[in-house]
Design a protein around this motif. Structure first.
Motif, PDB file in Angstrom:
ATOM      1  N   CYS A 132     -12.442   1.490  -0.701  1.00  0.00           N
ATOM      2  CA  CYS A 132     -11.834   1.488  -2.036  1.00  0.00           C
ATOM      3  C   CYS A 132     -11.052   2.773  -2.286  1.00  0.00           C
ATOM      4  O   CYS A 132     -10.031   2.756  -2.983  1.00  0.00           O
ATOM      5  N   ALA A 158     -10.892  -8.471   2.869  1.00  0.00           N
ATOM      6  CA  ALA A 158      -9.926  -8.481   1.760  1.00  0.00           C
ATOM      7  C   ALA A 158      -9.536  -7.058   1.362  1.00  0.00           C
ATOM      8  O   ALA A 158      -8.348  -6.754   1.191  1.00  0.00           O
ATOM      9  N   LEU A 159     -10.529  -6.172   1.224  1.00  0.00           N
ATOM     10  CA  LEU A 159     -10.229  -4.793   0.855  1.00  0.00           C
ATOM     11  C   LEU A 159      -9.395  -4.110   1.932  1.00  0.00           C
ATOM     12  O   LEU A 159      -8.453  -3.361   1.633  1.00  0.00           O
ATOM     13  N   LEU A 218      -7.276  -5.528   4.041  1.00  0.00           N
ATOM     14  CA  LEU A 218      -5.909  -6.059   4.037  1.00  0.00           C
ATOM     15  C   LEU A 218      -5.099  -5.485   2.877  1.00  0.00           C
ATOM     16  O   LEU A 218      -3.943  -5.091   3.053  1.00  0.00           O
ATOM     17  N   VAL A 219      -5.692  -5.456   1.694  1.00  0.00           N
ATOM     18  CA  VAL A 219      -4.986  -4.926   0.524  1.00  0.00           C
ATOM     19  C   VAL A 219      -4.650  -3.444   0.729  1.00  0.00           C
ATOM     20  O   VAL A 219      -3.531  -2.994   0.459  1.00  0.00           O
ATOM     21  N   SER A 220      -5.619  -2.681   1.230  1.00  0.00           N
ATOM     22  CA  SER A 220      -5.377  -1.264   1.492  1.00  0.00           C
ATOM     23  C   SER A 220      -4.296  -1.069   2.540  1.00  0.00           C
ATOM     24  O   SER A 220      -3.432  -0.189   2.397  1.00  0.00           O
ATOM     25  N   LEU A 246      -7.659   2.455  -1.265  1.00  0.00           N
ATOM     26  CA  LEU A 246      -6.880   1.653  -2.218  1.00  0.00           C
ATOM     27  C   LEU A 246      -6.408   2.486  -3.401  1.00  0.00           C
ATOM     28  O   LEU A 246      -5.313   2.276  -3.936  1.00  0.00           O
ATOM     29  N   SER A 281      -8.313   1.169   7.251  1.00  0.00           N
ATOM     30  CA  SER A 281      -8.207  -0.282   7.084  1.00  0.00           C
ATOM     31  C   SER A 281      -8.046  -0.989   8.423  1.00  0.00           C
ATOM     32  O   SER A 281      -8.710  -1.998   8.697  1.00  0.00           O
ATOM     33  N   VAL A 294      -1.733  -3.078   3.311  1.00  0.00           N
ATOM     34  CA  VAL A 294      -0.421  -3.408   2.754  1.00  0.00           C
ATOM     35  C   VAL A 294       0.037  -2.319   1.785  1.00  0.00           C
ATOM     36  O   VAL A 294       1.195  -1.877   1.816  1.00  0.00           O
ATOM     37  N   GLU A 295      -0.869  -1.868   0.934  1.00  0.00           N
ATOM     38  CA  GLU A 295      -0.523  -0.868  -0.081  1.00  0.00           C
ATOM     39  C   GLU A 295      -0.055   0.439   0.567  1.00  0.00           C
ATOM     40  O   GLU A 295       0.999   0.993   0.205  1.00  0.00           O
ATOM     41  N   ASN A 296      -0.811   0.928   1.532  1.00  0.00           N
ATOM     42  CA  ASN A 296      -0.439   2.191   2.178  1.00  0.00           C
ATOM     43  C   ASN A 296       0.764   2.029   3.098  1.00  0.00           C
ATOM     44  O   ASN A 296       1.542   2.968   3.266  1.00  0.00           O
TER      45      ASN A 296
END
Length: 314
Positions: free
Chosen positions: A286, A45-46, A48-50, A289, A86, A52-54
């Motif tokens: 993190c 999860a971390l 994937l979020v990282s 993120l 990531s 997409v964000e970057n």
């Protein structure tokens, strides 16, 4: 989770005999020394979020020509480095999960080779991330102290050479690290690099804050009341604390882990600390993120472009 964690080569000390390791492990195996069981889903999860964000940061900088400057190029490279963290983590997780569930069947030699490749990518992204954090601090410093000469100092050509050099050095150093990971000299170089970046950022940002505080005092001496300027000074202090605090909290435990591997591989306290290796990796993820929130999304121009990217307003 031990088979899935990236950088597993650095998980346990190698410079201690098996007997000593087993004795200290038994002696330090009570209570909190059991480590922390982090589910694979959290890593995924971390990651994937990282990712997409970057990826959004990179897309926004590439889309808006107003952001085509050395400062944003460095931020873009930092986002790419965080994306590699990531991607490498996700690829390693999926690869090992497919092997564990029998979906993939490979010879052990191929598995070890793939493992080394993903570890090399992770190490390269770690080194490049630290490097670009330092370069961004230097860029901010030049912007403040040499504002009139900034464009002559930080030319596009110098920025490109800097970025290419960092990627080259990161690739070479990660290859050396994975190849000679049993060498204390290699680990000491990595630890020294982290300490250098920490001191560099600390000195530069404190100097920048001191200059801003001096300017505020000069303004306050001529204007009444100074409440608003004190608020600005407080805001600068908070920003400085966040920058250095996030850097130290996210990266410090991992490099302290490396220091203990070199200095006290058989000490019971060190053995307990080694058992929390997965937590240190979560903190690194993190950090990827948090970096966009600190360095990228604070720009109004980039936020506007980001909204256009999200809503597909090309």
């Amino acid at each position: 989770m031990s088979t899935l964690a990236p950088l597993h080569l650095l998980r346990e000390p190698w410079n201690a005999s098996e007997g000593n390791q087993s004795n200290t492990t038994i002696g330090a195996s009570g209570g909190w020394c059991q480590g922390l069981d982090i589910p694979n889903e959290l890593f995924l999860a971390l990651g994937l979020v990282s990712l997409v964000e970057n990826l959004l940061v990179v897309a926004a900088i590439l889309k808006n020509r107003n952001l085509h400057s050395p400062t944003y190029y460095f931020i873009c490279c930092l986002a790419v480095s965080d994306m590699l963290v990531s991607i490498s983590n996700l690829a390693k997780m999926l690869f090992m999960l497919l092997l564990e569930h029998g979906v993939l069947v490979m010879r052990p030699s191929i598995v070890r080779y793939m493992d080394s490749v993903t570890d090399m990518l992770i190490c390269s992204s770690v080194v490049s991330s630290l490097s670009f954090l330092g370069v961004i601090a230097i860029d901010h410093y030049i912007t403040i102290f040499y504002a009139l000469r900034y464009h002559s100092i930080m030319t596009l050509q110098r920025a490109v050479v800097t970025m290419a050099s960092i990627w080259l050095v990161s690739t070479v150093s990660s290859t050396v690290l994975i190849t000679y990971y049993r060498s204390n000299t290699i680990l000491l170089c990595l630890i020294g690099f982290f300490l250098f970046m920490l001191v560099l950022m600390l000195v530069l940002y404190i100097h920048m804050f001191a200059l801003a505080r001096h300017h505020l005092h000069s303004i306050c001496s001529q204007q009444k009341p100074p409440t608003a300027h004190r608020g600005g000074s407080l805001k600068g202090a908070v920003t400085l604390t966040i920058l250095l605090g996030v850097f130290f909290i996210c990266w410090g435990p991992f490099f302290f882990h490396l220091i203990l591997i070199v200095t006290c591989p058989t000490n019971p306290f060190c053995t307990c600390f080694f058992s929390y290796f997965n937590l240190f990796l979560v903190l690194i993820i993190c950090n990827s993120l948090i970096d966009p929130l600190i360095y990228a999304f604070r720009s109004q121009e980039l936020r506007r472009t980001l909204r256009e990217v999200v809503t597909c307003s090309w």
